[in-house]
Design a protein around this motif. Structure first.
Motif, mmCIF file in Angstrom:
data_model
loop_
_atom_site.group_PDB
_atom_site.id
_atom_site.type_symbol
_atom_site.label_atom_id
_atom_site.label_comp_id
_atom_site.label_asym_id
_atom_site.label_seq_id
_atom_site.Cartn_x
_atom_site.Cartn_y
_atom_site.Cartn_z
ATOM 1 N N ASN A 257 -8.064 9.618 0.408
ATOM 2 C CA ASN A 257 -8.236 10.247 -0.776
ATOM 3 C C ASN A 257 -7.227 9.388 -1.745
ATOM 4 O OD1 ASN A 257 -10.442 11.939 -0.061
ATOM 5 N ND2 ASN A 257 -9.015 13.501 0.154
ATOM 6 N N ALA A 258 -6.082 9.316 -1.191
ATOM 7 C CA ALA A 258 -4.824 8.783 -1.818
ATOM 8 C C ALA A 258 -5.236 7.194 -2.241
ATOM 9 C CB ALA A 258 -3.635 8.754 -1.067
ATOM 10 N N ILE A 259 -5.720 6.530 -1.464
ATOM 11 C CA ILE A 259 -6.313 5.163 -1.528
ATOM 12 C C ILE A 259 -7.274 5.004 -2.744
ATOM 13 C CG2 ILE A 259 -7.118 3.076 -0.685
ATOM 14 C CD1 ILE A 259 -5.730 3.670 1.940
ATOM 15 N N CYS A 260 -8.090 6.081 -2.715
ATOM 16 C CA CYS A 260 -9.113 6.062 -3.625
ATOM 17 C C CYS A 260 -8.609 6.134 -5.090
ATOM 18 C CB CYS A 260 -10.487 6.965 -3.171
ATOM 19 S SG CYS A 260 -11.413 6.734 -1.940
ATOM 20 N N THR A 261 -7.625 6.791 -5.286
ATOM 21 C CA THR A 261 -7.118 6.877 -6.490
ATOM 22 C C THR A 261 -6.780 5.374 -7.184
ATOM 23 O OG1 THR A 261 -4.851 7.284 -5.632
ATOM 24 C CG2 THR A 261 -6.146 9.273 -5.887
ATOM 25 N N ARG B 254 -8.696 2.856 -6.842
ATOM 26 C CA ARG B 254 -10.111 2.181 -7.111
ATOM 27 C C ARG B 254 -10.133 1.477 -8.402
ATOM 28 N NH1 ARG B 254 -16.062 4.691 -6.863
ATOM 29 N NH2 ARG B 254 -17.183 3.024 -7.717
ATOM 30 N N ASP B 255 -9.883 2.235 -9.533
ATOM 31 C CA ASP B 255 -10.051 1.566 -10.841
ATOM 32 C C ASP B 255 -8.961 0.601 -10.995
ATOM 33 O OD1 ASP B 255 -12.296 3.342 -11.298
ATOM 34 O OD2 ASP B 255 -10.883 4.667 -12.496
ATOM 35 N N ARG B 256 -7.870 0.464 -10.495
ATOM 36 C CA ARG B 256 -7.096 -0.738 -10.565
ATOM 37 C C ARG B 256 -7.324 -1.783 -9.699
ATOM 38 N NH1 ARG B 256 -1.266 1.892 -9.622
ATOM 39 N NH2 ARG B 256 -2.220 3.604 -8.675
ATOM 40 N N CYS B 257 -7.955 -1.376 -8.589
ATOM 41 C CA CYS B 257 -7.987 -2.736 -7.619
ATOM 42 C C CYS B 257 -9.309 -3.148 -7.540
ATOM 43 C CB CYS B 257 -7.701 -2.129 -5.939
ATOM 44 S SG CYS B 257 -6.005 -1.689 -5.776
ATOM 45 N N ILE B 258 -10.557 -2.392 -8.157
ATOM 46 C CA ILE B 258 -11.987 -2.821 -7.993
ATOM 47 C C ILE B 258 -12.272 -2.832 -9.482
ATOM 48 C CG2 ILE B 258 -14.035 -2.629 -7.084
ATOM 49 C CD1 ILE B 258 -13.227 -1.179 -4.785
ATOM 50 N N LEU C 25 0.911 -1.253 -0.119
ATOM 51 C CA LEU C 25 -0.023 -0.010 -0.153
ATOM 52 C C LEU C 25 0.688 1.271 -0.051
ATOM 53 C CD1 LEU C 25 -2.860 1.674 0.387
ATOM 54 C CD2 LEU C 25 -2.534 1.216 2.672
ATOM 55 N N LEU C 26 1.865 1.315 0.862
ATOM 56 C CA LEU C 26 2.780 2.437 1.098
ATOM 57 C C LEU C 26 3.379 2.615 -0.374
ATOM 58 C CD1 LEU C 26 4.139 4.612 2.695
ATOM 59 C CD2 LEU C 26 5.873 2.848 3.441
ATOM 60 N N ASP C 27 3.674 1.676 -1.240
ATOM 61 C CA ASP C 27 4.534 1.812 -2.360
ATOM 62 C C ASP C 27 3.608 2.396 -3.352
ATOM 63 O OD1 ASP C 27 6.823 0.858 -1.304
ATOM 64 O OD2 ASP C 27 6.609 -1.134 -2.212
ATOM 65 N N LYS C 28 2.371 2.244 -3.381
ATOM 66 C CA LYS C 28 1.379 2.627 -4.347
ATOM 67 C C LYS C 28 0.843 3.954 -4.109
ATOM 68 C CE LYS C 28 -0.742 -2.156 -5.276
ATOM 69 N NZ LYS C 28 -0.453 -2.175 -6.809
ATOM 70 N N ILE C 29 0.842 4.470 -2.866
ATOM 71 C CA ILE C 29 0.516 5.933 -2.729
ATOM 72 C C ILE C 29 1.245 6.793 -2.265
ATOM 73 C CG2 ILE C 29 -1.792 4.915 -2.207
ATOM 74 C CD1 ILE C 29 -1.374 5.281 0.762
ATOM 75 N N LEU C 30 2.746 6.433 -2.127
ATOM 76 C CA LEU C 30 3.742 7.132 -1.758
ATOM 77 C C LEU C 30 4.004 8.294 -2.306
ATOM 78 C CD1 LEU C 30 6.252 7.225 0.363
ATOM 79 C CD2 LEU C 30 7.751 6.278 -1.495
ATOM 80 N N GLN D 8 2.158 8.233 8.560
ATOM 81 C CA GLN D 8 0.610 8.766 8.162
ATOM 82 C C GLN D 8 -0.036 7.319 7.543
ATOM 83 O OE1 GLN D 8 0.220 11.805 4.987
ATOM 84 N NE2 GLN D 8 2.506 12.319 5.178
ATOM 85 N N VAL D 9 0.463 6.514 6.844
ATOM 86 C CA VAL D 9 0.011 5.198 6.701
ATOM 87 C C VAL D 9 -0.544 4.406 7.742
ATOM 88 C CG1 VAL D 9 -0.211 3.030 5.359
ATOM 89 C CG2 VAL D 9 0.861 5.370 4.246
ATOM 90 N N LEU D 10 0.398 4.529 8.798
ATOM 91 C CA LEU D 10 0.205 3.732 10.046
ATOM 92 C C LEU D 10 -0.749 4.240 10.829
ATOM 93 C CD1 LEU D 10 3.910 2.847 10.948
ATOM 94 C CD2 LEU D 10 2.204 1.154 10.299
#
Length: 382
Positions: A144-148, A150-154, A82-87, A107-109
């Motif tokens: 918000n970062a994780i929601c970016t 969405r199209d790749r994960c869902i 997760l950290l690598d994807k939204i860093l 921040q991620v923790l």
């Protein structure tokens, strides 16, 4: 600039911030506001004892893999993924001049601790050595970062993947052609948004609707969130993008379909059980048993989502967009866990406070034909 002018400027900025409906500018206004308020001497930051370097020296250096999974509800490997994807989206956060920025790792923790536990922001702030306002800002920023992602994960499965899913469902319960199971769940809210009674569901608590379609591996194929808790599941589905896509033949390949419970209207692409009025035939009862057994995967997914991310059991937020982003971030994280073989069996908890509404529907003729054909097939292969 004298104190009176400073006070006037700060008062105006606070008013603008609270009245602004443009969420995209929230972080910039927040970052600009804090130094001015503190610098104007209108508020004094109390020196509250905190645990310094908890994330860096305790979590990272001393937590075992079991400790990490127990507290953060995901493995250390999933956290790193997760950290690598939204860093790049969560660079070091400066919340106040003169203090060191909060690094992305922390921040991620902080976000994971918040979403995975029911601790108050005061407790989390003390634990990670930051302020309560920083916890709030981090939660929104990381959501918000994780929601970016969405199209790749869902994603709705392509033709080849649909056939694999259909084969898996058929091997399990004979449900030939099924490529997904749909259900809705209520995400409980701590308070009613804007005192809007539409958010009060049939169980008399405020909630917001989350609709999920999942495959045989509990992977979310589609997620749709935002309708108030009083809204019927069938209406949520009718207004969801996946309903239009299915009805227009855009995503279901061949004779594929999804299945749901009696809350939904029967049609060609969404098969539901026969209503038991006491006069079902043996064939119809057999079909209902097979459908119910297949549908358990979406019920397990909902339980796993709420068990892993316990904050979904009671959300406190007054802005619908922030709530929707947070819930969608949880769905994205769920899929990351599934794709990373991050098991949830030890996290599952019984029970779901989802008050499903059942209402009379006008069944679609094509749906009736498809269900009758499947009923006959299931009876013949029993």
């Amino acid at each position: 600039m004298d104190d009176l002018v400073k006070k006037g400027i700060v008062t105006w900025m606070i008013t603008e911030l609270l009245d602004d409906d443009d969420d995209d500018d929230y972080e910039e206004e927040y970052d600009a506001l804090i130094p001015i308020v503190v610098g104007a001497g209108l508020i004094k930051r109390e020196c509250v004892p905190k645990i310094n370097l908890f994330a860096e020296e305790i979590v990272i250096d001393q937590y075992t893999d079991w400790d990490f999974k127990y507290h953060f509800r995901i493995t250390r490997q999933t956290y790193q993924c997760l950290l690598d994807k939204i860093l790049l989206l969560i660079q070091p956060l400066v919340v106040c001049p003169g203090k060191p920025p909060i690094p992305p790792q922390r921040q991620v923790l902080v976000f994971l601790w918040f979403i995975s536990n029911l601790d108050s922001m005061r407790q989390i702030a003390s634990l990670f050595g930051i302020s309560k306002s920083s916890v709030l800002l981090i939660v929104r920023r990381v959501s918000n970062a994780i929601c970016t992602l969405r199209d790749r994960c869902i994603r709705w499965p392509d033709a080849g993947t649909q056939q694999q899913i259909a084969n898996a469902f058929e091997a399990e319960n004979g449900m030939r052609g099924c490529v997904g199971c749909i259900d809705g769940t209520h995400i409980r809210l701590a308070v009613t948004i804007g005192q809007d009674m539409d958010y009060i569901n049939r169980k008399h608590f405020p909630s917001i609707q989350l609709q999920l379609v999942v495959d045989d591996q509990m992977l979310i194929e589609d997620a749709y969130v935002g309708w108030p808790g009083s809204t019927h599941d069938a209406r949520v589905y009718r207004n969801s993008p996946i309903s239009d896509a299915l009805q227009n033949g855009l995503i279901a390949q061949g004779d594929h379909f999804i299945i749901g419970d009696s809350a939904y209207a029967l049609n060609r692409f969404l098969l539901t059980p026969f209503r038991d009025t006491g006069h079902l035939t043996p064939e119809q009862r057999n079909y209902n048993r097979k459908l119910s057994g297949t549908r358990q995967v979406v019920e397990r997914t909902i339980r796993a989502l709420k068990a892993r991310f316990r904050r979904l059991q009671a959300l406190y937020c007054l802005r619908p967009q922030h709530i929707c982003n947070f819930i969608m971030a949880a769905c994205v994280l769920h899929n990351l866990c599934i794709l990373s073989n991050d098991a949830v069996e030890d996290l599952l908890e019984d029970g779901d406070d989802r008050p499903n509404n059942y209402a009379a529907h006008q069944d679609n003729v094509q749906g009736i034909d498809r269900r009758n054909n499947l009923t006959t097939y299931l009876w013949n292969i029993r």
